[in-house]
Design an enzyme around this catalytic site. Structure first.
Site, mmCIF file in Angstrom:
data_model
loop_
_atom_site.group_PDB
_atom_site.id
_atom_site.type_symbol
_atom_site.label_atom_id
_atom_site.label_comp_id
_atom_site.label_asym_id
_atom_site.label_seq_id
_atom_site.Cartn_x
_atom_site.Cartn_y
_atom_site.Cartn_z
ATOM 1 N N GLY A 65 26.986 70.538 67.015
ATOM 2 C CA GLY A 65 28.247 71.057 67.546
ATOM 3 C C GLY A 65 29.343 70.186 66.962
ATOM 4 O O GLY A 65 29.130 68.985 66.735
ATOM 5 N N LEU A 100 38.170 74.286 51.256
ATOM 6 C CA LEU A 100 37.770 75.412 50.402
ATOM 7 C C LEU A 100 36.339 75.248 49.905
ATOM 8 O O LEU A 100 36.012 75.674 48.803
ATOM 9 C CB LEU A 100 38.711 75.485 49.183
ATOM 10 C CG LEU A 100 40.216 75.287 49.416
ATOM 11 C CD1 LEU A 100 40.943 75.097 48.100
ATOM 12 C CD2 LEU A 100 40.803 76.481 50.178
ATOM 13 N N SER A 114 22.396 71.089 51.157
ATOM 14 C CA SER A 114 22.614 71.833 52.387
ATOM 15 C C SER A 114 24.060 71.676 52.808
ATOM 16 O O SER A 114 24.583 70.564 52.870
ATOM 17 C CB SER A 114 21.710 71.287 53.492
ATOM 18 O OG SER A 114 22.207 71.687 54.751
ATOM 19 N N ASP A 154 32.708 68.932 59.377
ATOM 20 C CA ASP A 154 32.726 67.881 60.404
ATOM 21 C C ASP A 154 32.765 66.489 59.761
ATOM 22 O O ASP A 154 33.455 65.591 60.252
ATOM 23 C CB ASP A 154 31.497 67.996 61.312
ATOM 24 C CG ASP A 154 31.442 69.340 62.009
ATOM 25 O OD1 ASP A 154 32.515 69.905 62.298
ATOM 26 O OD2 ASP A 154 30.326 69.841 62.259
ATOM 27 N N THR A 183 22.849 65.743 51.767
ATOM 28 C CA THR A 183 21.760 65.469 52.706
ATOM 29 C C THR A 183 21.086 66.772 53.107
ATOM 30 O O THR A 183 21.746 67.786 53.298
ATOM 31 C CB THR A 183 22.285 64.749 53.968
ATOM 32 O OG1 THR A 183 23.296 65.566 54.563
ATOM 33 C CG2 THR A 183 22.844 63.385 53.640
HETATM 34 N N1 LIG Z 1 29.329 72.156 47.469
HETATM 35 C C1 LIG Z 1 30.244 71.196 47.684
HETATM 36 N N2 LIG Z 1 30.470 70.238 46.770
HETATM 37 C C2 LIG Z 1 31.383 69.266 46.955
HETATM 38 N N3 LIG Z 1 32.149 69.161 48.068
HETATM 39 C C3 LIG Z 1 31.977 70.087 49.024
HETATM 40 C C4 LIG Z 1 31.022 71.146 48.906
HETATM 41 N N4 LIG Z 1 31.067 71.902 50.027
HETATM 42 C C5 LIG Z 1 32.004 71.323 50.821
HETATM 43 N N5 LIG Z 1 32.560 70.242 50.223
HETATM 44 C C6 LIG Z 1 33.626 69.375 50.735
HETATM 45 O O1 LIG Z 1 33.659 69.417 52.129
HETATM 46 C C7 LIG Z 1 34.904 69.956 52.586
HETATM 47 C C8 LIG Z 1 34.662 70.807 53.810
HETATM 48 O O2 LIG Z 1 33.803 71.868 53.455
HETATM 49 P P1 LIG Z 1 34.024 73.376 53.950
HETATM 50 O O3 LIG Z 1 35.308 73.895 53.428
HETATM 51 O O4 LIG Z 1 32.773 74.108 53.605
HETATM 52 O O5 LIG Z 1 34.159 73.139 55.514
HETATM 53 P P2 LIG Z 1 33.786 74.110 56.716
HETATM 54 O O6 LIG Z 1 33.832 75.522 56.256
HETATM 55 O O7 LIG Z 1 34.598 73.693 57.857
HETATM 56 O O8 LIG Z 1 32.270 73.687 56.944
HETATM 57 P P3 LIG Z 1 31.384 73.765 58.276
HETATM 58 O O9 LIG Z 1 30.334 74.746 57.951
HETATM 59 O O10 LIG Z 1 30.868 72.375 58.405
HETATM 60 O O11 LIG Z 1 32.300 74.188 59.398
HETATM 61 C C9 LIG Z 1 35.476 70.714 51.383
HETATM 62 O O12 LIG Z 1 36.889 70.743 51.456
HETATM 63 C C10 LIG Z 1 34.979 69.885 50.231
HETATM 64 O O13 LIG Z 1 35.837 68.791 50.006
#
Ligand SMILES: Nc1ncnc2c1ncn2[C@@H]1O[C@H](COP(=O)(O)OP(=O)(O)OP(=O)(O)O)[C@@H](O)[C@H]1O
Ligand SMILES: [Mg+2]
Length: 310
Positions: free
Chosen positions: A39, A224, A249, A255, A288
């Site tokens: 969560g 993004l 993954s 978070d 991880t």
């Molecule tokens: N495949 C990736 N490679 C490198 N950095 C990543 C990748 N995926 C996510 N990140 C980093 O992590 C940040 C947060 O990821 P994301 O935008 O997917 O958040 P989210 O949609 O809130 O994720 P969650 O599923 O945890 O709620 C991105 O802005 C980026 O900096």
């Protein structure tokens, strides 16, 4: 030392494992099973503590899964402040299909919460010791739309900084009252909030500037995924690319991002530098397996590598 409190109104027990190949009907037999407390707010606290910070988790829990969640949180050394509910805490599954490399994430709604739980939470937060308060995760059924806005008003009244990472009505109504130091929607969440497609960088930045301009939050981080993130505030809009990594993954990147951003600020970094640490943490999270989150040594290694590139 800066203290963080996190608020998780809809926590999970995160179960993850791998299968050779996902099929319908048949049993999909797995291995490398992990159980983690999860969560939004709980995840943020886990990464904040890994970085060396003090975090306390406020969370709702109930039923047999709620008791198991407590045990998992104790195992992770999390400081717990539980609010009992009648319903059953949900269990979320992340299954990696080895053959395709695709990850399937199954997340139920979670229990319906009585509106009196909102008052119970607010009363606890009124006297809790924190400098930053992160409300993260979906707003469960049964809680009023304006719940996060009330939490934010309480934090601001107490001179504390409120961080909001939610979606749907939790995000929209949480932002409506202002009082938010940092909000962290993903691009999809921002699109839903604005009701616009936001195709180009300029459109994203403009939507962000509008939100900041209306006083809804001081800083807006729009993430993004593998394309990086925007940081938008009164100073302007900064877009940085993701730190390139081999993705294992995607669980918990958002978070981990939030945790590192606050830890960066709490340890005296400028907002832009904290944002860079956050990007490193988001990337570290995808390294991880399963539901494990970013590790501190990966965060600092990727932060240093990105800085050397810049
Ligand atoms: N495949 C990736 N490679 C490198 N950095 C990543 C990748 N995926 C996510 N990140 C980093 O992590 C940040 C947060 O990821 P994301 O935008 O997917 O958040 P989210 O949609 O809130 O994720 P969650 O599923 O945890 O709620 C991105 O802005 C980026 O900096
Ligand atoms: Mg997110």
């Amino acid at each position: 030392m800066t203290n963080l409190a996190t608020l998780t109104m809809n926590p999970t027990i995160d179960v993850s494992f791998e299968v050779d190949r996902m099929f319908p009907t048949h049993k999909n037999r797995g291995r490398d099973e992990r159980h983690d407390p999860g969560g939004g707010g709980i995840n943020v606290a886990r990464v904040f503590a890994r970085l060396g910070g003090n975090a306390r988790c406020f969370y709702l829990a109930g039923g047999a899964a709620g008791a198991a969640l407590d045990v998992l949180m104790d195992r992770h050394g999390l400081v717990r402040c539980r609010i009992d509910i009648d319903g059953e805490t949900r269990v979320a599954m992340a299954v990696l299909d080895r053959e395709t490399g695709l990850q399937y994430r199954l997340v139920a709604d979670g229990p319906e919460i009585g509106p009196e739980k909102a008052e119970e939470c607010l009363a606890l937060l009124e006297t809790a010791d924190f400098d930053y308060l992160v409300a993260s995760g979906t707003l469960p059924r049964g809680l009023p739309d304006d719940f996060y806005a009330r939490v934010a008003a309480l934090a601001t009244k107490r001179g504390k900084r409120m961080v909001l990472d939610s979606s749907g009505r939790g995000l929209a109504h949480g932002l409506a009252g202002g009082n938010i130091f940092l909000a962290k929607p993903s691009l999809e969440e921002l699109r839903a909030l604005c009701g616009r497609r936001l195709e180009t960088d300029e459109e994203i930045a403009e939507a962000g500037r509008e939100i900041v301009g209306q006083g809804k939050c001081e800083h807006l981080a729009v993430t993004l995924g593998s394309d990086g993130a925007f940081l938008i505030n009164a100073q302007g809009a900064l877009r940085l690319p993701a730190v390139p990594v081999e993705s294992v993954s995607a669980v918990g990147s958002g978070d981990s991002f939030v945790a590192a951003m606050i830890f960066g600020l709490a340890s005296g970094r400028e907002i832009e530098d904290a944002f860079r640490l956050a990007l490193a943490a988001g990337a570290a999270a995808v390294l991880t397996p399963g539901t494990d989150l970013a590790r501190a040594d990966d965060i600092y290694r990727l932060y240093a590598a990105a800085k050397a590139q810049a």
